[in-house]
Write an enzyme that holds these catalytic residues in place. Structure first.
Site: not given
Ligand code: AGP
Length: 604
Positions: A500, A2, A477, A599, A73, A481, A97-98, A484, A27
């Site tokens: 394969h 927070c 993953e 996001k 938060w 990264k 905050n905590g 994206e 935050r």
């Molecule tokens: C991850 O870096 C991406 N921003 C994206 O794949 C994300 O993980 C995915 O859209 C799922 O989002 P969520 O965890 O909020 O459900």
């Protein structure tokens, strides 16, 4: 995580507090509030964004030259107005905050002394505790209260009877801003930069007693502490990022704390989730299969979850991509536990997948970072990650926090279903508790190294990421990264699958990133994969623990502290996140807002 801000001086505190909260909104942004002293304590709170608080203040203005503010938060209690801070208890008001780990014990003590909690928050208890000890000296009341608190707390306190502002710091950040005829407290420097660049950075176990002309610092025993004044020449935006160039790098740097905060209060001698889940033994013993469903990075966390549920808890488990699962009409066995994972708690495909499970009366558990989000509210049970707000589109600290919950949950099931003996449980739990520090160490070891190699590796257009077993999801993953945020093509693959098909891609223009399993059994298989690539002139990058870092064919080795294979996902993902970040940053892209991405994907 927070945001806290406080003011004492000659001006009306309200506009300063509001501007301060706006600078702290990154935050936490699910509710906010301020309290000022104007003969008595006047408090205005609002759920949602700070603009809602401003609306309420417009309708009901308050004034005072001593005040505190908070943007929340949520970690305990829904993000609504009653749970918003400040919390008041007769003579005092506080912002916190905590996480207070011994909230139950404090509540019982207060109940015996006539205090009843009105909100669902652990923070409100701090207000009652300070008021309980208050007998005309606010500092002494705070010093008594802090000795009863366990957990993490940065607290701002005001009292209607005293022209004082108190700041308390223990395992959550709090600083003191030094003005002329006015002084401040805040969670970090961002909100105070318009007024001062002179600060006292409080250490854990310190308390500041502040009035408009004096600042005195004490330790929790009450002994006065002398501190040097620090000056900061950041811009406000730099301050919001803690001095990091992008939120993504800041959030990778926060991963150790994010895991620590997610584990906090859930491991004492044992993994304790019973209370939080309110499950009984019968319910747990009936679970004979787990289905995990998620999208993107959260899906890769689900793949790790599947692996450890099967290989550690010996419970059959599958992991499904939500956008595929929701259209398959899979018949779910009634003894299935349905787990959805989502940082935002708003991802449409994940939400719909959970609706499908609920339509079959299957118990649903969500692992979510945003308190009170749709998925959290719709699931039968929820285990929150405590990663704090994740601002950058690329998910990093939320991912490792999701892993923390999945490991906690797996060990919890293993204990209740007795699929691990006590010694195994103890060993696993001990290593899990070391992971936050090992993540921090991995960050420090690799940060400079990846920035040095970015110019060279940013010239390649295609990458292969290769992992085995529990490290296969980390290969996926790591590739995501890079894709994206640097827009370079990267493909995650099971290392054993190289021959394969993917090995046809290998030449000197396509580096292969190998995750070296810290396991003698799997090591040789991976080393032979590496030989296959190097004999075809393929560039090799390796991620390995410091015990296995001698990889002769690798042009670059990114190392981590040693850990068991089963915990390697926590550490191996960090160099891959940093590698992607450093290349995207070197290429000059908008790392926190990559093209075409959002996001939270709330549409299908
Ligand atoms: C991850 O870096 C991406 N921003 C994206 O794949 C994300 O993980 C995915 O859209 C799922 O989002 P969520 O965890 O909020 O459900």
């Amino acid at each position: 995580m927070c945001g806290i801000v406080g003011y004492i001086g000659k001006k009306n505190a309200v506009p300063l507090l509001i501007e301060g909260l706006k600078a702290l909104e990154y935050r936490g942004y699910d509710s906010s509030g301020i309290s000022v002293i104007d003969k008595k304590i006047e408090t205005i709170k609002a759920s949602g964004k700070i603009v809602n608080l401003i609306d309420k203040l417009f309708k009901r203005p308050i004034n005072g030259n001593i005040g505190i503010g908070h943007t929340r938060w949520a970690t305990h209690g829904e993000p609504n107005e009653i749970n918003a801070h400040p919390h008041q208890s007769r003579e005092v008001a506080i912002v916190h905050n905590g996480i207070i780990e011994n909230a139950k014990e404090i509540e019982a003590f207060l109940a015996k002394n006539g205090y009843k909690r009105k909100s669902q928050t652990d923070s409100e208890l701090i207000a009652h505790l300070i008021n309980y000890f208050y007998n005309g000296n606010l500092l002494n009341a705070c010093l008594k209260a802090v000795h009863m608190l366990n957990g993490s707390f940065a607290v701002g306190v005001i009292c209607r009877r005293e022209k004082k502002l108190i700041g308390i710091k223990y395992k959550s950040p709090l600083i003191v801003g030094i003005g002329n005829g006015e002084n401040f407290i805040a969670s970090d420097v961002a909100p105070l930069l318009p007024y001062t660049n002179r600060f006292l950075f409080l250490e854990d176990g310190e308390i500041a007693e502040i009035d408009e002309d004096n600042i005195r610092i004490f330790d929790f025993r009450g002994s006065e502490v002398k501190k040097d004044i620090s000056t900061v020449d950041w811009t406000k935006e730099q301050a919001e990022k803690g001095g990091y160039k992008h939120f993504m790098l800041k959030e990778i740097a926060e991963e150790g704390d994010a895991v620590r905060n997610t584990l906090l209060g859930r491991i004492d001698d044992n993994i304790s989730l019973e209370e939080e889940l309110k499950w009984n033994g019968k319910f747990i013993n009936n679970i004979n299969k787990v289905v995990l469903v998620a999208c993107g990075t959260s899906y890769y966390a689900a793949l790790v979850g599947r692996y450890i549920l099967q290989n550690v808890a010996h419970i059959p488990a599958t992991a499904e991509v939500a956008s595929e699962f929701r259209y398959e009409n899979i018949l779910l066995d009634r003894n299935t536990l349905f787990i959805v994972i989502s940082q935002s708690g708003e991802t449409a495909d994940t939400l719909e997948s959970m609706s499908y499970a609920k339509s079959q009366n299957i118990p649903t558990l969500s692992i979510v970072n945003v308190q009170g989000s749709s998925i959290a509210r719709m699931s039968d049970y929820v285990l929150y990650t405590h990663a704090g707000p994740e601002i950058s589109v690329a998910s990093t600290k939320a991912f490792v926090s999701q892993l923390a919950i999945l490991y906690l949950f797996t060990l919890f099931l293993s204990r209740t279903k007795r699929t691990l003996n006590n010694q195994q449980l103890k060993d696993y739990t001990e290593e899990l508790l070391k992971i936050p520090d090992k993540i921090n160490e991995t960050f420090e070891i690799n940060l400079q190294k990846v920035q040095n190699i970015a110019p060279y590796y940013s010239q390649f257009k295609n990458y292969l990421y290769l992992g085995r077993g529990i490290l296969y999801p980390i290969a996926l993953e790591g590739a995501l990264k890079l894709k994206e945020i640097s827009y370079l093509h990267a493909e995650g693959y099971a290392a054993g699958e190289m021959k394969h098909g993917p090995i046809a891609l290998i030449d000197k223009t396509t580096p292969s990133v190998f995750l070296i399993p810290p396991s003698p059994l799997l090591l040789n298989k991976t080393l032979s994969n590496i030989k296959e690539v190097s004999s075809r002139k393929g560039e090799i990058i390796a991620v390995a623990t410091d015990k296995y870092e001698k990889i002769e064919d690798a042009g670059l080795v990114l190392t981590t502290p040693s850990t068991d294979l089963i915990f390697s996902p926590f550490l191996y993902i960090v160099p891959l996140q940093l590698f992607a970040y450093s290349i995207a940053n070197y290429l000059g892209y908008d790392v926190d807002h990559p093209r075409n991405l959002a996001k939270s994907v709330t549409v299908e």
